[in-house]
Design an enzyme around this catalytic site. Structure first.
Site, PDB file in Angstrom:
ATOM      1  N   LYS A  13       0.829  -1.215   0.000  1.00  0.00           N
ATOM      2  CA  LYS A  13       0.000   0.000   0.000  1.00  0.00           C
ATOM      3  C   LYS A  13       0.865   1.267   0.000  1.00  0.00           C
ATOM      4  CE  LYS A  13      -1.971  -1.214   3.886  1.00  0.00           C
ATOM      5  NZ  LYS A  13      -1.175  -2.433   4.135  1.00  0.00           N
ATOM      6  N   ARG A  85      -9.030   0.896   9.949  1.00  0.00           N
ATOM      7  CA  ARG A  85      -8.469  -0.419  10.277  1.00  0.00           C
ATOM      8  C   ARG A  85      -9.514  -1.334  10.921  1.00  0.00           C
ATOM      9  NH1 ARG A  85      -2.926   0.397   9.248  1.00  0.00           N
ATOM     10  NH2 ARG A  85      -1.658  -1.077  10.383  1.00  0.00           N
ATOM     11  N   ARG A 123      11.835  -5.568   4.541  1.00  0.00           N
ATOM     12  CA  ARG A 123      11.515  -4.153   4.285  1.00  0.00           C
ATOM     13  C   ARG A 123      12.519  -3.228   4.976  1.00  0.00           C
ATOM     14  NH1 ARG A 123       5.493  -1.876   5.229  1.00  0.00           N
ATOM     15  NH2 ARG A 123       5.739  -2.599   7.376  1.00  0.00           N
ATOM     16  N   ARG A 156      11.973  -1.564  10.683  1.00  0.00           N
ATOM     17  CA  ARG A 156      11.034  -1.260  11.758  1.00  0.00           C
ATOM     18  C   ARG A 156      11.020  -2.406  12.765  1.00  0.00           C
ATOM     19  NH1 ARG A 156       5.581   0.229   8.623  1.00  0.00           N
ATOM     20  NH2 ARG A 156       4.764  -0.908  10.429  1.00  0.00           N
ATOM     21  N   ARG A 167       0.445  -8.954  13.943  1.00  0.00           N
ATOM     22  CA  ARG A 167      -0.161  -7.949  13.055  1.00  0.00           C
ATOM     23  C   ARG A 167      -1.072  -8.618  12.030  1.00  0.00           C
ATOM     24  NH1 ARG A 167       4.885  -5.111  10.920  1.00  0.00           N
ATOM     25  NH2 ARG A 167       3.423  -3.919   9.657  1.00  0.00           N
TER      26      ARG A 167
END
Ligand code: ADP
Ligand code: ADP
Length: 218
Positions: A13, A85, A123, A156, A167
């Site tokens: 996204k 969310r 990432r 992160r 998550r």
């Protein structure tokens, strides 16, 4: 036309929001990026949000809605990346949009579960801008350095495998119901892209989608 990017963590996204921002002048509103800035600056909101984020849980709605208040004031079209969310946030957003006489279409990033852990653990993020790279799929020109600013990239803490598990569970439980919320059979407000495709092919689908919509391009 405002866009709501819907999809699990790692679906792409943020990557695509930056592409559409550049191409059409959309303004990306990433609640995750805003929250991380609050945490880094140690604001009262950041102090409250930090624990939830490090566990991979959702930050309470009340804090998020207060934070989002005002974000839709400017007239430019936005991409909501990471908001809503859950159903309570989606309902609050609908009320806000109605008040501002604005509309929005949700775009679901359709992706197989088994690529997400690899995308998230690989990432690398530029904290200042929220730009992301991937060690294999989309590497920066110089390892661990942002192409644009030359500043260091970080991984992160919540992209560690253990937190990713939670998550994804939170996504299934709280966010996935938004697919049905927006895909109302009588009045669907949901489009889908194949987010398993390489980055450029996902961008192509989104660009075609925006162009094919009346008033699509911001
Ligand atoms: P999200 O904002 O949905 O959590 P990101 O846009 O940050 O996801 O992408 C997650 C990771 O996967 C990043 O490292 C990014 O470079 C990589 N990525 C994004 N889109 C693709 C894609 N279509 N194919 C392979 N890797 C991708
Ligand atoms: P990703 O795109 O990889 O899922 P985000 O950057 O959107 O991650 O979100 C990181 C964290 O910030 C979430 O795990 C959650 O703790 C918090 N967060 C972001 N957006 C929201 C939101 N709309 N409601 C509640 N918590 C949020």
């Amino acid at each position: 036309m405002n866009l709501i990017f819907l999809g699990p963590p790692g679906a792409g996204k943020g990557t695509q929001a930056k592409v559409l921002e550049e191409k059409f002048g959309y303004r990306q509103i990433s609640t995750g990026d805003i929250l991380r800035r609050h945490v880094a600056e140690g604001t009262p909101l950041g102090v409250e949000a930090k624990g939830y984020m490090s566990r991979g849980d959702l930050v309470p709605d009340e804090l998020i809605l207060r934070m989002m208040d005002g974000e839709l004031e400017q007239s430019s079209d936005v991409i909501l990346d990471g908001f809503p969310r859950n159903v309570a946030q989606a309902t609050a957003l609908d009320e806000l949009l109605a008040r501002k006489k604005r509309n929005a279409v949700a775009v679901l990033f359709d992706v197989d579960r088994d690529v997400l852990t690899d995308r998230l653990t690989g990432r690398w993020t530029h904290p200042g801008s929220g730009r992301t790279y991937h060690a294999k799929n989309n590497p920066p020109k110089v390892p661990e350095i942002d192409d644009v600013t030359g500043e260091p990239l970080v991984q992160r803490p919540d992209d560690a495998e253990e937190t990713v598990k939670n998550r994804l569970a939170v996504y299934d439980e709280q966010t996935a119901p938004l697919i049905a919320y927006y895909d109302d059979p009588g009045d669907s407000r949901l489009a889908r892209v194949d987010a398993l495709a390489p980055i450029e092919k996902v961008s192509r689908q989104l660009i075609d989608f925006v162009r094919s919509h009346p008033n699509g391009a911001a």
